[in-house]
Structure formats: structure tokens, C-alpha cells
Design an enzyme around this catalytic site. Structure first.
Site, PDB file in Angstrom:
ATOM      1  N   SER A 129       0.831  -1.210   0.000  1.00 45.52           N
ATOM      2  CA  SER A 129       0.000   0.000   0.000  1.00 45.52           C
ATOM      3  C   SER A 129       0.858   1.250   0.000  1.00 45.52           C
ATOM      4  O   SER A 129       1.957   1.268   0.575  1.00 45.52           O
ATOM      5  CB  SER A 129      -0.884  -0.020   1.253  1.00 45.52           C
ATOM      6  OG  SER A 129      -1.414   1.251   1.502  1.00 45.52           O
ATOM      7  N   TYR A 154      -2.188  -0.054  10.115  1.00 47.95           N
ATOM      8  CA  TYR A 154      -2.412  -0.650   8.786  1.00 47.95           C
ATOM      9  C   TYR A 154      -1.126  -0.552   7.957  1.00 47.95           C
ATOM     10  O   TYR A 154      -0.651  -1.542   7.390  1.00 47.95           O
ATOM     11  CB  TYR A 154      -3.576   0.057   8.079  1.00 47.95           C
ATOM     12  CG  TYR A 154      -3.693  -0.304   6.622  1.00 47.95           C
ATOM     13  CD1 TYR A 154      -4.077  -1.591   6.235  1.00 47.95           C
ATOM     14  CD2 TYR A 154      -3.399   0.614   5.619  1.00 47.95           C
ATOM     15  CE1 TYR A 154      -4.159  -1.934   4.887  1.00 47.95           C
ATOM     16  CE2 TYR A 154      -3.487   0.284   4.276  1.00 47.95           C
ATOM     17  CZ  TYR A 154      -3.867  -0.997   3.920  1.00 47.95           C
ATOM     18  OH  TYR A 154      -3.949  -1.336   2.592  1.00 47.95           O
TER      19      TYR A 154
HETATM   20  N1  LIG Z   1      -8.382  -0.309  -2.613  1.00 46.89           N
HETATM   21  C1  LIG Z   1      -7.303   0.432  -2.373  1.00 46.89           C
HETATM   22  O1  LIG Z   1      -7.288   1.632  -2.656  1.00 46.89           O
HETATM   23  C2  LIG Z   1      -6.070  -0.185  -1.768  1.00 46.89           C
HETATM   24  C3  LIG Z   1      -4.977   0.668  -1.534  1.00 46.89           C
HETATM   25  C4  LIG Z   1      -3.827   0.114  -0.999  1.00 46.89           C
HETATM   26  C5  LIG Z   1      -3.739  -1.242  -0.730  1.00 46.89           C
HETATM   27  N2  LIG Z   1      -4.817  -2.022  -0.948  1.00 46.89           N
HETATM   28  C6  LIG Z   1      -4.686  -3.452  -0.652  1.00 46.89           C
HETATM   29  O2  LIG Z   1      -5.175  -4.194  -1.761  1.00 46.89           O
HETATM   30  C7  LIG Z   1      -5.777  -5.411  -1.320  1.00 46.89           C
HETATM   31  C8  LIG Z   1      -7.194  -5.509  -1.818  1.00 46.89           C
HETATM   32  O3  LIG Z   1      -7.922  -4.402  -1.301  1.00 46.89           O
HETATM   33  P1  LIG Z   1      -9.434  -4.116  -1.669  1.00 46.89           P
HETATM   34  O4  LIG Z   1      -9.565  -2.652  -1.853  1.00 46.89           O
HETATM   35  O5  LIG Z   1      -9.886  -5.033  -2.748  1.00 46.89           O
HETATM   36  O6  LIG Z   1     -10.123  -4.495  -0.270  1.00 46.89           O
HETATM   37  P2  LIG Z   1     -11.391  -5.438   0.029  1.00 46.89           P
HETATM   38  O7  LIG Z   1     -11.659  -5.304   1.482  1.00 46.89           O
HETATM   39  O8  LIG Z   1     -12.494  -5.110  -0.899  1.00 46.89           O
HETATM   40  O9  LIG Z   1     -10.832  -6.888  -0.292  1.00 46.89           O
HETATM   41  C9  LIG Z   1     -10.083  -7.641   0.641  1.00 46.89           C
HETATM   42  C10 LIG Z   1     -10.759  -8.986   0.778  1.00 46.89           C
HETATM   43  O10 LIG Z   1      -9.988  -9.770   1.692  1.00 46.89           O
HETATM   44  C11 LIG Z   1     -10.902 -10.539   2.467  1.00 46.89           C
HETATM   45  N3  LIG Z   1     -10.237 -10.917   3.705  1.00 46.89           N
HETATM   46  C12 LIG Z   1      -9.973 -10.139   4.799  1.00 46.89           C
HETATM   47  N4  LIG Z   1      -9.332 -10.857   5.735  1.00 46.89           N
HETATM   48  C13 LIG Z   1      -9.187 -12.110   5.213  1.00 46.89           C
HETATM   49  C14 LIG Z   1      -8.592 -13.312   5.679  1.00 46.89           C
HETATM   50  N5  LIG Z   1      -8.014 -13.366   6.893  1.00 46.89           N
HETATM   51  N6  LIG Z   1      -8.619 -14.398   4.883  1.00 46.89           N
HETATM   52  C15 LIG Z   1      -9.197 -14.369   3.665  1.00 46.89           C
HETATM   53  N7  LIG Z   1      -9.778 -13.266   3.170  1.00 46.89           N
HETATM   54  C16 LIG Z   1      -9.764 -12.144   3.931  1.00 46.89           C
HETATM   55  C17 LIG Z   1     -12.109  -9.648   2.685  1.00 46.89           C
HETATM   56  O11 LIG Z   1     -13.277 -10.400   2.979  1.00 46.89           O
HETATM   57  C18 LIG Z   1     -12.180  -8.906   1.354  1.00 46.89           C
HETATM   58  O12 LIG Z   1     -13.093  -9.524   0.476  1.00 46.89           O
HETATM   59  C19 LIG Z   1      -5.645  -5.400   0.204  1.00 46.89           C
HETATM   60  O13 LIG Z   1      -4.476  -6.097   0.559  1.00 46.89           O
HETATM   61  C20 LIG Z   1      -5.488  -3.937   0.540  1.00 46.89           C
HETATM   62  O14 LIG Z   1      -4.806  -3.737   1.764  1.00 46.89           O
HETATM   63  C21 LIG Z   1      -5.984  -1.546  -1.475  1.00 46.89           C
END
Ligand SMILES: NC(=O)c1ccc[n+]([C@@H]2O[C@H](COP(=O)([O-])OP(=O)(O)OC[C@H]3O[C@@H](n4cnc5c(N)ncnc54)[C@H](O)[C@@H]3O)[C@@H](O)[C@H]2O)c1
Length: 322
Positions: A129, A154
Site C-alpha cells: 500500500s 495498517y
Molecule cells: N483499494 C485500495 O485503494 C487499496 C490501496 C492500498 C492497498 N490495498 C490493498 O489491496 C488489497 C485488496 O484491497 P481491496 O480494496 O480489494 O479491499 P477489500 O476489502 O475489498 O478486499 C479484501 C478482501 O480480503 C478478504 N479478507 C480479509 N481478511 C481475510 C482473511 N483473513 N482471509 C481471507 N480473506 C480475507 C475480505 O473479505 C475482502 O473480500 C488489500 O491487501 C489492501 O490492503 C488496497
């Protein structure tokens, strides 16, 4: 040849699965469908993914060692992993720090240990991130910049993932790539993130709280660009065992009030903005230096917020019938 995608029911995971399926891959999705935000949105994404017959789904936690090792033993044909499962959100990490260490630190360790068991594994790509850049003043943020000052738990968990990956690549000869995402938005997005909250509030005529008195700048990245970036990285594993990091962002820093103005224009209604002080953990500005990403992965983002916001709003209205 199967690709394991964790976090498949999530925002980015859903789009990555769709893109992999569209090019003919066999995808094994995994997600624990947490209730951090409305699980019905996650179930709706999964329903879309189940439309074809090349998608299978396992509901399990990446932090569950036994479940993950069983999964590896039962699917020896996994050749790639795209690990996106995590507990996201900067602000919520002040409320429930335990969930972050469980999903992001323990979950990442179990994923790395699972990777060791996958004999045919060629490449594991995982989500980091932009939050790892913490209070850095120098923009744009480059992967070579120091990242020792996270502003939230985080961010600290995501940095821990990067360090664990570095160690595991060296110790066990794995090929690992971490992607630092910058504020991703678009159809099937995340209800806890600003673009969704702003859109919903404008449509409902509710007040929008804007922190740091509106002096926030974000590198908003459109989901289709990010999906293409994930695939570009996945398709180019390191030539030798090792660990690499890339920024995946639009590489433009947009004024948050300009983002809201574009939403107003598309929705056809004025936002009611309430300017508030900065919140703990928030960064004032994010902007990705993507020179290395473009050079090494051949990836450049193509979608401006002027093009992306109308697509997001159209999806939002269709999904909510409003
Ligand atoms: N969306 C953004 O802008 C953004 C920015 C920086 C980093 N990220 C990272 O990208 C990745 C995806 O993010 P996103 O925006 O799709 O978030 P999201 O919350 O929509 O997707 C994450 C998924 O992981 C699942 N999850 C959580 N804990 C879990 C576990 N212990 N085992 C299995 N599944 C689990 C959740 O149910 C969820 O469906 C994450 O790692 C997030 O930290 C996202």
C-alpha cells in the site's frame, strides 16, 4: 495451471479474477468474506465470478494455517498466486488493531509458508500500500524512498509484509512481487473509501465530512488500470528468485475538492461539504512515482479521473437502483 487469488470477493480481487478469467485462466478464489463492510456486496461479486466454469471458490481465512496447507496439498497445480486478502482501511486500524495483525501479518506469513509448499509455483504477487510512505514529504513517492515512519498500524502491517517477503525470497528461493496500490476507485468499489462515501452522500443529500479542512491530495487510481498493472506484474516474474516492489498509481495527485466537484457534475447535484480537522493516521498527499513500474513492467495508467468518475457513478446508480 491454476492461479490462486486471495481476497477474491474483495474490490480489487474481484476485478483481477474477472481479467484472468477473460483471458482463459483457471482461477481458484479464496476469501473469508469478512463483515468489515457489507458482505452482500462481496457475495454479489462472487456471484458474477461464478458465471463461467473456470472459477472455483474456497471460503477460508489466509491466517488459518491448516486450511491453507490443505488447500496447497489439494491443488498442487497452482502455478501463480495473487495475494490480495487483507484487513484494509487506515482509520479502522485504530478501532480494531487485532484484525490487522491477524489478516495482514499472520495471513501474510501463512501465505508465504503455503507458497513454499507449492512445488510448481512460479510467482507470487501481493498487495502492499501507498500508506507505507507515511509522513514522507517528498512527492512523488518512489520505491527507493525511506519507509520507516508509518502513520497507522495498517501501514505498519503492510510494511511488515514487504520485509517478510524480502526474507522469504532469500531464504527459500521464492519469486515475490509486492505492489503498492494508491487509492483505487471504480465500479464494484469499497463502501469504506472516500469515492464511495462521497458519491453515496451526494446522491442522498447528506453532508460530506472532508478532513484536513479539504487540504488533501490523493493519487486516485482507476480500477481497470490497477487490474492491468497487477496482471502486467504477474506476467513478468523476477528472472531469478527474489523480491521486488512496485508502485501502482495514476501518478497524478488530485485535489480532493476537485474529485468531489467532478462527482457533483456527473450526479447533477451540489455536495454539502463540512470541513473538519485532520484525522489521526491520514496522509496529506499521496502521489506515485511509476517510472520503474513503466520501465520494468511496461505498464502505464490510462484513465483520468474525468473519465473514471462518470463510469463509477453510472455503476453505483445501477447497482443501487438510484
Ligand atoms: N483499494 C485500495 O485503494 C487499496 C490501496 C492500498 C492497498 N490495498 C490493498 O489491496 C488489497 C485488496 O484491497 P481491496 O480494496 O480489494 O479491499 P477489500 O476489502 O475489498 O478486499 C479484501 C478482501 O480480503 C478478504 N479478507 C480479509 N481478511 C481475510 C482473511 N483473513 N482471509 C481471507 N480473506 C480475507 C475480505 O473479505 C475482502 O473480500 C488489500 O491487501 C489492501 O490492503 C488496497
Amino acid at each position: 495451471m491454476t492461479i490462486l487469488v486471495t481476497g477474491a470477493a474483495g474490490f480489487i480481487g474481484y476485478h483481477v479474477c474477472q481479467a484472468l478469467l477473460a483471458r482463459g485462466e483457471i482461477v481458484l478464489g479464496l476469501d473469508s468474506v469478512t463483515s468489515y463492510y457489507d458482505p452482500s456486496l462481496k457475495r454479489a461479486r462472487l456471484k458474477e465470478l461464478h458465471n463461467g466454469n473456470r472459477f472455483r471458490f474456497v471460503e477460508a481465512s489466509v491466517a488459518d494455517r491448516a486450511a491453507m496447507h490443505t488447500l496447497a496439498d489439494e491443488h498442487p497445480g497452482i502455478t501463480g498466486v495473487i495475494h490480495l486478502a487483507a484487513q484494509p482501511g487506515v482509520r479502522h486500524s485504530l478501532v480494531d488493531p487485532w484484525a490487522y495483525v491477524e489478516a495482514n501479518v499472520m495471513g501474510h506469513l501463512v501465505m508465504l509458508e503455503t507458497a513454499r509448499r507449492l512445488e510448481q509455483l512460479r510467482h507470487l504477487v501481493y498487495a502492499s500500500s501507498s500508506s507505507v510512505y507515511g509522513g514522507n514529504q517528498k512527492v512523488p513517492f518512489a520505491v527507493s524512498d525511506p519507509v520507516e515512519r508509518p502513520l497507522s498500524l495498517y501501514a505498519a502491517t503492510k510494511r511488515a509484509d514487504e520485509l517478510m517477503s524480502e526474507a522469504y525470497a532469500g531464504l527459500y528461493g521464492l519469486r515475490l512481487s509486492g505492489l503498492r496500490f494508491f487509492t483505487v476507485y471504480g465500479p464494484w468499489g469499497r463502501p469504506d473509501m472516500a469515492p464511495w462515501i462521497f458519491c453515496r452522500s451526494i446522491l442522498a443529500g447528506e453532508t460530506i465530512p472532508v478532513y484536513n479542512r479539504g487540504l488533501l491530495k490523493r493519487d486516485f487510481s482507476y480500477i481497470d488500470d490497477i487490474t492491468q498493472g497487477v496482471l502486467a506484474c504477474y506476467d513478468r516474474p523476477p528472472a531469478q528468485p527474489g523480491h521486488r516492489l512496485y508502485n501502482l498509481g495514476a501518478s497524478h495527485s488530485e485535489d480532493i475538492l476537485h474529485f468531489i466537484a467532478l462527482l457533483e457534475e456527473e450526479i447533477g447535484r451540489k455536495a454539502q461539504i463540512e470541513l473538519r480537522p485532520a484525522q489521526p493516521g491520514d496522509m496529506a498527499e499521496t502521489c506515485a512515482d511509476i517510472a520503474a513500474t513503466t520501465r520494468e513492467l511496461g505498464w502505464t495508467p490510462a484513465t483520468s479521473i474525468e473519465a473514471g468518475i462518470p463510469r463509477f457513478v453510472r455503476w453505483f446508480r445501477r447497482y443501487h437502483r438510484c
